[in-house]
Design a protein around this motif. Structure first.
Motif, short mmCIF file in Angstrom:
data_model
loop_
_atom_site.label_atom_id
_atom_site.label_comp_id
_atom_site.label_asym_id
_atom_site.label_seq_id
_atom_site.Cartn_x
_atom_site.Cartn_y
_atom_site.Cartn_z
N VAL A 7 12.29 1.48 -0.92
CA VAL A 7 11.48 2.69 -0.82
C VAL A 7 12.45 3.86 -0.73
CG1 VAL A 7 9.75 3.96 0.50
CG2 VAL A 7 9.63 1.46 0.37
N THR A 8 12.26 4.85 -1.60
CA THR A 8 13.09 6.05 -1.60
C THR A 8 12.17 7.25 -1.44
OG1 THR A 8 14.60 4.94 -3.13
CG2 THR A 8 14.80 7.33 -2.94
N TRP A 9 12.59 8.22 -0.65
CA TRP A 9 11.79 9.42 -0.42
C TRP A 9 12.72 10.57 -0.06
CZ3 TRP A 9 12.82 5.70 3.04
CH2 TRP A 9 13.25 6.08 4.31
N LYS A 10 12.18 11.78 -0.13
CA LYS A 10 12.93 12.97 0.28
C LYS A 10 12.25 13.57 1.51
CE LYS A 10 14.98 14.07 -4.09
NZ LYS A 10 15.25 15.07 -5.10
N SER A 11 13.08 14.10 2.37
CA SER A 11 12.61 14.70 3.62
C SER A 11 12.39 16.19 3.44
CB SER A 11 13.64 14.46 4.73
OG SER A 11 13.32 15.20 5.87
N ILE A 12 11.28 16.69 3.94
CA ILE A 12 11.00 18.13 3.92
C ILE A 12 12.02 18.86 4.79
CG2 ILE A 12 9.33 19.89 4.66
CD1 ILE A 12 8.16 18.58 2.30
N ASP A 13 12.38 18.26 5.93
CA ASP A 13 13.28 18.90 6.90
C ASP A 13 14.66 19.20 6.33
OD1 ASP A 13 11.27 18.79 8.81
OD2 ASP A 13 11.96 16.87 9.61
N ASP A 14 15.28 18.23 5.66
CA ASP A 14 16.65 18.44 5.20
C ASP A 14 16.81 18.35 3.68
OD1 ASP A 14 16.47 15.72 4.72
OD2 ASP A 14 17.85 15.15 6.31
N GLY A 15 15.75 18.00 2.95
CA GLY A 15 15.81 17.89 1.50
C GLY A 15 16.62 16.71 1.00
N ALA A 16 17.15 15.92 1.92
CA ALA A 16 17.99 14.78 1.54
C ALA A 16 17.13 13.60 1.10
CB ALA A 16 18.87 14.36 2.70
N GLU A 17 17.71 12.81 0.19
CA GLU A 17 17.05 11.58 -0.24
C GLU A 17 17.41 10.45 0.71
OE1 GLU A 17 16.34 10.50 -4.50
OE2 GLU A 17 17.86 9.00 -3.98
N HIS A 18 16.41 9.68 1.09
CA HIS A 18 16.58 8.55 2.01
C HIS A 18 16.12 7.28 1.32
CE1 HIS A 18 17.26 11.35 5.35
NE2 HIS A 18 16.31 12.08 4.79
N THR A 19 16.71 6.16 1.70
CA THR A 19 16.38 4.86 1.11
C THR A 19 16.29 3.82 2.22
OG1 THR A 19 17.57 5.41 -0.90
CG2 THR A 19 17.12 3.10 -0.53
N ARG A 20 15.31 2.95 2.08
CA ARG A 20 15.18 1.82 3.01
C ARG A 20 14.79 0.60 2.19
NH1 ARG A 20 11.41 1.60 8.43
NH2 ARG A 20 11.87 -0.55 8.94
N GLU A 21 15.44 -0.53 2.46
CA GLU A 21 15.14 -1.77 1.74
C GLU A 21 14.44 -2.77 2.64
OE1 GLU A 21 18.49 -3.32 -0.39
OE2 GLU A 21 18.82 -1.41 -1.41
N PHE A 22 13.55 -3.56 2.03
CA PHE A 22 12.74 -4.54 2.74
C PHE A 22 12.82 -5.87 2.01
CE2 PHE A 22 10.94 -0.42 3.56
CZ PHE A 22 10.59 -0.45 4.89
N THR A 23 12.74 -6.97 2.76
CA THR A 23 12.63 -8.29 2.14
C THR A 23 11.20 -8.78 2.21
OG1 THR A 23 13.25 -9.38 4.20
CG2 THR A 23 15.02 -8.97 2.62
N ASP A 24 10.36 -8.12 2.96
CA ASP A 24 8.95 -8.48 3.09
C ASP A 24 8.12 -7.48 2.29
OD1 ASP A 24 6.21 -8.05 4.55
OD2 ASP A 24 6.88 -10.07 5.11
#
Length: 68
Positions: A24-41
């Motif tokens: 899952v990738t998204w951008k934050s309104i607060d800092d405009g940075a792109e964030h990523t999180r990976e899941f196995t489920d």
């Protein structure tokens, strides 16, 4: 690459014996940075993706299947 198969022993989806991960990738309104999180489920990953779509503090959420 073969098709996705359910491994009853691990309780995970696999392709050629390799567990599939979900990103899952998204951008934050607060800092405009792109964030990523990976899941196995898949359920946890998709629920998190839905949360990012609904959040007032994020935008541009995407859902990817790995290792494709």
């Amino acid at each position: 690459m073969t098709e996705k198969l359910w491994n009853k022993a691990t309780g995970k989806w696999e392709i050629d014996g390799t567990p599939i991960s979900y990103r899952v990738t998204w951008k934050s309104i607060d800092d405009g940075a792109e964030h990523t999180r990976e899941f196995t489920d898949i359920d946890q990953g998709y629920d998190f993706y839905q949360d990012m779509l609904k959040s007032a503090k994020t935008y541009g959420a995407t859902w990817d299947h790995l290792p494709y």
